[in-house]
Write a protein that holds these residues in place. Sequence first.
Motif, PDB file in Angstrom:
ATOM      1  N   GLN A   1      -1.789 -63.515 183.938  1.00 27.79           N
ATOM      2  CA  GLN A   1      -2.398 -62.408 184.021  1.00 27.79           C
ATOM      3  C   GLN A   1      -2.547 -61.504 182.918  1.00 27.79           C
ATOM      4  N   ALA A   2      -1.873 -61.757 181.910  1.00 24.86           N
ATOM      5  CA  ALA A   2      -2.172 -61.070 180.561  1.00 24.86           C
ATOM      6  C   ALA A   2      -3.215 -61.890 179.891  1.00 24.86           C
ATOM      7  N   ARG A   3      -3.308 -63.407 180.045  1.00 28.04           N
ATOM      8  CA  ARG A   3      -4.227 -64.185 179.540  1.00 28.04           C
ATOM      9  C   ARG A   3      -5.626 -64.008 180.287  1.00 28.04           C
TER      10      ARG A   3
ATOM     11  N   LYS B   1      -1.634 -51.405 186.126  1.00 30.11           N
ATOM     12  CA  LYS B   1      -0.315 -50.793 186.271  1.00 30.11           C
ATOM     13  C   LYS B   1       0.743 -51.769 186.112  1.00 30.11           C
ATOM     14  N   ASP B   2       0.485 -52.952 186.481  1.00 27.47           N
ATOM     15  CA  ASP B   2       1.809 -53.792 186.055  1.00 27.47           C
ATOM     16  C   ASP B   2       1.965 -54.568 184.867  1.00 27.47           C
ATOM     17  N   LEU B   3       1.106 -53.933 183.566  1.00 31.76           N
ATOM     18  CA  LEU B   3       1.276 -54.348 182.206  1.00 31.76           C
ATOM     19  C   LEU B   3       2.589 -53.906 181.996  1.00 31.76           C
ATOM     20  N   THR B   4       3.348 -54.663 181.074  1.00 34.22           N
ATOM     21  CA  THR B   4       4.535 -54.211 180.503  1.00 34.22           C
ATOM     22  C   THR B   4       4.059 -53.884 178.922  1.00 34.22           C
TER      23      THR B   4
ATOM     24  N   GLU C   1       5.095 -55.476 176.238  1.00 33.41           N
ATOM     25  CA  GLU C   1       5.116 -56.807 175.794  1.00 33.41           C
ATOM     26  C   GLU C   1       3.661 -57.507 176.141  1.00 33.41           C
ATOM     27  N   ASP C   2       3.155 -57.226 177.196  1.00 33.31           N
ATOM     28  CA  ASP C   2       1.920 -57.755 177.838  1.00 33.31           C
ATOM     29  C   ASP C   2       0.914 -56.912 176.870  1.00 33.31           C
ATOM     30  N   LYS C   3       0.828 -55.654 176.607  1.00 31.71           N
ATOM     31  CA  LYS C   3      -0.099 -55.004 176.004  1.00 31.71           C
ATOM     32  C   LYS C   3      -0.101 -55.457 174.496  1.00 31.71           C
ATOM     33  N   LYS C   4       1.115 -55.552 174.096  1.00 33.48           N
ATOM     34  CA  LYS C   4       1.109 -56.125 172.664  1.00 33.48           C
ATOM     35  C   LYS C   4       0.484 -57.496 172.595  1.00 33.48           C
ATOM     36  N   TYR C   5       0.721 -58.286 173.395  1.00 30.36           N
ATOM     37  CA  TYR C   5      -0.032 -59.669 173.576  1.00 30.36           C
ATOM     38  C   TYR C   5      -1.401 -59.558 173.603  1.00 30.36           C
ATOM     39  N   ILE C   6      -1.755 -58.725 174.508  1.00 32.52           N
ATOM     40  CA  ILE C   6      -3.293 -58.740 174.691  1.00 32.52           C
ATOM     41  C   ILE C   6      -4.138 -57.797 173.383  1.00 32.52           C
TER      42      ILE C   6
ATOM     43  N   ALA D   1      -5.323 -72.310 180.799  1.00 31.71           N
ATOM     44  CA  ALA D   1      -6.960 -72.259 180.491  1.00 31.71           C
ATOM     45  C   ALA D   1      -7.746 -72.803 181.724  1.00 31.71           C
ATOM     46  N   VAL D   2      -7.034 -73.994 182.161  1.00 31.49           N
ATOM     47  CA  VAL D   2      -7.792 -74.599 183.402  1.00 31.49           C
ATOM     48  C   VAL D   2      -7.613 -73.551 184.791  1.00 31.49           C
TER      49      VAL D   2
END
Length: 146
Positions: free
Chosen positions: A5-7, A35-38, A40-45, A105-106
């Motif tokens: 989802q972050a990707r 709303k579901d982003l942690t 860690e997800d935000k840092k990754y994005i 990616a696929v």
Amino acid sequence: MARIQARQICFKILFEYEFLKEKNDITLEEMLQEKDLTEEDKKYIISVYDGVIEKHEELLNIISRNLNKFKLERVYKTDLAILCLAVYEMKFLKDASPISVIDEAVSICKTYSTEKIPFFIIASSARLISFNKLSSQEKQIFSESS
């Protein structure tokens, strides 16, 4: 939130970047409001978005060299954003498994692109993988699927 989802969020803002050719902090901030982003997800994005923009020319050169009879100009912007994301992760993120990156990616491609493109993404991504970066288990999986 799962990494896929972050990707997908990264893909969406990178897709916009392929058209604007400039960073859009407003879009980034809007996407980070999911709303579901942690954290860690935000840092990754943020890290991936900034990284792809910083390395964009290098990524395009790598992709171009590995397109096998295609010209970069012929690649749909959708697919270019997916490839930039995948190549960036495989080349610059130490914890990214090339097999997982290609698989996701696929998956993104199946949602946002045409039905024929996943094979293009797999073939292009496969040429980008350095077997030195793969674990022995990943090498075996990759060899079996080729």
